[in-house]
Design an enzyme around this catalytic site. Structure first.
Site, PDB file in Angstrom:
ATOM      1  N   HIS A   8       0.957  -1.146  -0.090  1.00  0.00           N
ATOM      2  CA  HIS A   8      -0.100   0.065  -0.048  1.00  0.00           C
ATOM      3  C   HIS A   8       0.713   1.214  -0.057  1.00  0.00           C
ATOM      4  O   HIS A   8       0.498   2.270  -0.189  1.00  0.00           O
ATOM      5  CB  HIS A   8      -0.806   0.107   1.153  1.00  0.00           C
ATOM      6  CG  HIS A   8      -1.915  -1.191   1.171  1.00  0.00           C
ATOM      7  ND1 HIS A   8      -1.995  -2.074   2.250  1.00  0.00           N
ATOM      8  CD2 HIS A   8      -2.736  -1.541   0.233  1.00  0.00           C
ATOM      9  CE1 HIS A   8      -2.992  -2.798   2.115  1.00  0.00           C
ATOM     10  NE2 HIS A   8      -3.319  -2.714   0.688  1.00  0.00           N
TER      11      HIS A   8
ATOM     12  N   HIS B   3      -7.945   4.175   4.635  1.00  0.00           N
ATOM     13  CA  HIS B   3      -7.156   3.209   4.028  1.00  0.00           C
ATOM     14  C   HIS B   3      -5.658   3.766   3.981  1.00  0.00           C
ATOM     15  O   HIS B   3      -5.161   4.858   3.734  1.00  0.00           O
ATOM     16  CB  HIS B   3      -7.674   2.944   2.705  1.00  0.00           C
ATOM     17  CG  HIS B   3      -7.050   1.763   2.152  1.00  0.00           C
ATOM     18  ND1 HIS B   3      -5.871   1.545   1.466  1.00  0.00           N
ATOM     19  CD2 HIS B   3      -7.665   0.527   1.924  1.00  0.00           C
ATOM     20  CE1 HIS B   3      -5.778   0.147   1.080  1.00  0.00           C
ATOM     21  NE2 HIS B   3      -6.846  -0.466   1.440  1.00  0.00           N
TER      22      HIS B   3
ATOM     23  N   GLU C   9      -3.291   3.105   1.839  1.00  0.00           N
ATOM     24  CA  GLU C   9      -3.162   3.665   0.637  1.00  0.00           C
ATOM     25  C   GLU C   9      -3.160   5.045   0.602  1.00  0.00           C
ATOM     26  O   GLU C   9      -2.150   5.867   0.131  1.00  0.00           O
ATOM     27  CB  GLU C   9      -3.447   2.717  -0.389  1.00  0.00           C
ATOM     28  CG  GLU C   9      -3.006   3.265  -1.888  1.00  0.00           C
ATOM     29  CD  GLU C   9      -3.873   2.675  -3.116  1.00  0.00           C
ATOM     30  OE1 GLU C   9      -4.146   3.419  -3.982  1.00  0.00           O
ATOM     31  OE2 GLU C   9      -4.233   1.335  -2.949  1.00  0.00           O
TER      32      GLU C   9
ATOM     33  N   THR D 228      -5.931   3.164  -6.163  1.00  0.00           N
ATOM     34  CA  THR D 228      -5.708   2.175  -7.188  1.00  0.00           C
ATOM     35  C   THR D 228      -7.000   1.168  -7.309  1.00  0.00           C
ATOM     36  O   THR D 228      -7.417   0.731  -8.380  1.00  0.00           O
ATOM     37  CB  THR D 228      -4.419   1.389  -6.869  1.00  0.00           C
ATOM     38  OG1 THR D 228      -4.448   0.800  -5.436  1.00  0.00           O
ATOM     39  CG2 THR D 228      -3.316   2.307  -7.091  1.00  0.00           C
TER      40      THR D 228
ATOM     41  N   SER E 279      -9.732  -6.038   3.140  1.00  0.00           N
ATOM     42  CA  SER E 279      -9.558  -5.494   1.746  1.00  0.00           C
ATOM     43  C   SER E 279     -10.356  -4.564   1.153  1.00  0.00           C
ATOM     44  O   SER E 279     -11.620  -5.093   0.898  1.00  0.00           O
ATOM     45  CB  SER E 279      -9.118  -6.880   1.039  1.00  0.00           C
ATOM     46  OG  SER E 279      -8.867  -6.738  -0.211  1.00  0.00           O
ATOM     47  N   SER E 280      -9.962  -3.460   0.709  1.00  0.00           N
ATOM     48  CA  SER E 280     -10.684  -2.449   0.051  1.00  0.00           C
ATOM     49  C   SER E 280     -11.261  -3.032  -1.384  1.00  0.00           C
ATOM     50  O   SER E 280     -12.177  -2.663  -1.551  1.00  0.00           O
ATOM     51  CB  SER E 280      -9.974  -1.225  -0.045  1.00  0.00           C
ATOM     52  OG  SER E 280     -10.556  -0.207  -0.687  1.00  0.00           O
ATOM     53  N   ASN E 281     -10.110  -3.637  -2.229  1.00  0.00           N
ATOM     54  CA  ASN E 281     -10.604  -4.006  -3.486  1.00  0.00           C
ATOM     55  C   ASN E 281     -11.640  -5.167  -3.322  1.00  0.00           C
ATOM     56  O   ASN E 281     -12.438  -5.152  -4.117  1.00  0.00           O
ATOM     57  CB  ASN E 281      -9.441  -4.339  -4.272  1.00  0.00           C
ATOM     58  CG  ASN E 281      -8.504  -5.535  -3.643  1.00  0.00           C
ATOM     59  OD1 ASN E 281      -9.117  -6.937  -4.181  1.00  0.00           O
ATOM     60  ND2 ASN E 281      -7.548  -5.576  -2.931  1.00  0.00           N
TER      61      ASN E 281
END
Length: 667
Positions: free
Chosen positions: A73, A124, A126, A168, A224-226
């Protein structure tokens, strides 16, 4: 039951790269600490912990003898500086896509950009890392609705010239909505598309798979964000969507009375966990929970297997080093292009050939499942495309342009269309060339004589001569159509004879007669020109039937008689040089090409019996121009007129003495 596993399920390039960095350090016997969880997957963190990997929150918490790995990240610039100041061994596993965003926000100019707007989750890691690289104030928003509220509550000058980026893993659909708002409201905004291409592909595939499935299973860590984005997208199109972290959460009753199941997984989900889920589904099938079965082991193997050698894939450039280019091909494996596989020509700097973000077609050369890498080639794809084009150009007898890169036995090699073309010596020029190295590193036009392939062996033969011959024919036709007496041309001296010089006017030859080379008399043309000289000539005469051209070289303004007329009128006193002596006087050079006569009576103010008594060849003296006959090309000179007059008595006495001397001599 039919189960379809998404092709893009599992580790993305960045995650796979980060995990492989840790594995490699462990395999080399290093102690490893990660700054925060290496990826958002509890099971993977547990697995690494079992191998001795320590997770720390701050750089100063890392063991001094450990290598600190920065998670995928990324982190803020301040933290990176702290790592450096502490003297820690560090391995940066930041995803190249995230590093790209760091560079964008770090490049924001405070004088031009008042702020940075980030589409994503402010909590987050990232996004926190991105904020930590910005030198101007940052704002975050999760969707288009929040963006509109944000823009309505801050001064216009803070967003009118702002920089806009996205996390991303941000939703591609939501980003498009946001971009419309940005373009509508912020007239001078700079918008960067920073959503990972693999993320976009994964989201699109998951959504399409969910649309045609009765049950959709999303595998991934709840942090997990994605994975959260995948679940959100799938839930909107499939009412039965499950989000599970491990196979243990998959209950038999959830699969009952379902005929089609779609399965996807977040970018941080290890292949091992995906396999465990599919294995459990297979067990449920065997126990009769479902009404249809499929070989789940084969399904997983098909999805997780390495890409096939010689297969073409599309890849996105994510980072560039002096020796390799790293690309994302939408699979777990890390794709890389060796520098010498970028182009057939020399590659000193890969960045001259590709840029981060470029989408390029590549050929798989080699897969390494152990290391999780794919070796790719761009030049081979380009060569195949250009080969097809070369075959077409050969049929059309088209003219190509290329650079002569090598002199070989029997000819030269021309590089064009990413292929090496052999030009035989007999086809390298219209006239035979003894030294083909003259062509090296020159750009030439040529035609293709042969383009063939037997197995892997390719043969391409070209001809420069063919093009030169046509060019010469075209030039000749145009030359003879436009030739006229007096017209000026620039040519090259090709040969010399005793009677003149032959000049190449570009495929058409003319001759300068020796008498036309100089206003002065010369014995041989080499006194004026040499072979290879570039000369300016004009047409004196020509014959279209015999194709003969008579050329002039002497310029009218260089005519010595015109120079004499202009600069040396009668009564001019000038320095002359004795060029020859006769019984009636001496000839002296006034200017190159013109000799004047000094009559014996004009050599002195006294009686002269013989000219050689007073002058010799080579003497330089002053003389006066007393007459010029331009028609007969004659100049009369006098030395006497520049001397004082002698008294008549002295002259008579001198004559008497001479007579007496002559009488004594006779006696």
């Amino acid at each position: 039951m039919v189960i379809k596993l998404a092709d893009t399920a599992g580790f993305c390039f960045g995650v796979n790269r980060a995990v492989n960095i840790v594995y490699k350090l462990l395999d080399e016997g290093n102690k490893v600490a990660t700054l925060g969880p290496i990826i958002h997957n509890t099971e993977m963190v547990k697995e690494l912990s079992s191998r001795g990997v320590v997770t720390v929150d701050l750089p100063e918490d890392a063991p001094k003898d450990a290598t600190l790995v920065v998670r995928s990240h990324g982190v803020s610039k301040t933290i990176m500086d702290d790592i450096g100041s502490l003297g820690l061994k560090c391995s940066d596993a930041t995803c190249p896509f995230v590093s790209k965003i760091h560079n964008i926000v770090a490049g924001a100019d405070p004088e031009l950009h008042k702020s940075v707007f980030i589409a994503g989750d402010s909590a987050h890691p990232e996004v926190k890392g991105i904020i930590g690289h910005s030198v101007v104030p940052c704002y975050t928003y999760k969707n288009d609705e929040e963006l509109n509220i944000l823009l309505s509550n801050i001064p216009k000058e803070n967003y009118n010239t702002a920089v806009f980026v996205a996390q991303t893993t941000f939703s591609e659909k939501e980003w498009k909505k946001c971009v419309k708002t940005i373009k509508k409201v912020c007239t001078n905004a700079e918008i960067f598309a920073t959503i990972c291409s693999a993320t976009h592909s994964r989201q699109a595939e998951a959504e399409n798979l969910a649309k045609c499935s009765e049950l959709m299973i999303v595998i991934g860590d709840k942090k997990s964000s994605n994975t959260a984005k995948l679940y959100e997208l799938c839930s909107k199109v499939c009412s039965k969507t499950l989000w599970i972290e491990t196979a243990e959460e998959l209950l038999p009753e959830r699969l009952s009375n379902v005929s089609t199941v779609g399965v996807t997984a977040g970018a941080s989900t290890p292949a091992r966990i995906i396999k465990e889920v599919l294995d459990k589904m297979e067990e449920m099938t065997k126990s009769g929970v479902t009404n249809e079965t499929e070989d789940f082991e084969a399904l997983l193997e098909e999805n997780l297997k390495g890409l096939n050698t010689n297969e073409r894939v599309m890849g996105t450039v994510i980072s560039i080093t002096p020796t390799e280019v790293y690309v994302d091909v939408g699979r777990k494996q890390a794709g890389f292009i060796p520098a010498d596989e970028l182009s057939f020509g020399p590659v000193n700097n890969p960045a001259d050939f590709v840029s981060v973000g470029d989408e390029i077609e590549l050929l798989i050369m080699k897969t390494n499942d152990v290391e999780g890498t794919i070796m790719l080639s761009k030049r081979r794809v380009d060569a195949k495309k250009d080969w097809d084009e070369l075959e077409k150009l050969a049929e059309e007898n088209a003219v190509l342009t290329g650079e002569v890169i090598e002199v070989v036995n029997g000819g030269v090699i021309v590089f064009a269309r990413n292929n090496r073309i052999f030009i035989p010596a007999s086809q390298a020029s219209i006239v035979r060339m003894d030294d083909l190295s003259e062509l090296l590193h020159t750009t030439v036009d040529f035609r293709l004589l042969e383009v063939s392939q037997r197995g892997r062996r390719k043969k391409i033969v070209g001809s420069i001569k063919s093009v030169l011959r046509d060019q010469r024919s075209e030039f000749k036709a145009a030359f003879w159509e436009g030739i006229e007496v007096g017209k000026t041309y620039v040519g090259t001296v090709k040969s010399l004879t005793n009677y003149g010089a032959f000049v190449d006017l570009g495929g058409v030859f003319g001759m300068i007669h020796i008498s036309e080379l100089s206003w002065s008399r010369i014995k041989h043309p080499s006194e004026v020109v040499n072979v290879g000289d570039t000369v300016e000539v004009y047409v004196k005469d020509f014959n279209t039937e015999t194709n003969k051209i008579s050329l002039g070289f002497k310029k009218a303004e260089d005519n010595p008689w015109e120079i004499l007329r202009r600069d040396y009128p009668v009564d001019t006193v000038c320095k002359v040089k004795i060029a020859g002596i006769t019984t009636f006087g001496a000839f002296a050079t006034v200017i190159p090409g013109i000799d004047g006569l000094i009559h014996i009576s004009q050599l002195s103010n006294q009686h002269v019996a013989k000219p050689q008594d007073v002058v010799s060849v080579g003497d330089e003296l002053e003389a006066k121009i007393v007459a010029i006959d331009f028609d007969k090309k004659r100049v009369s000179l006098s030395v006497r007129e520049l001397l004082p007059e002698v008294e008549a008595e002295e002259v008579a006495e001198e004559v008497s003495e001479e007579a007496a001397t002559e009488a004594e001599t006779e006696e």
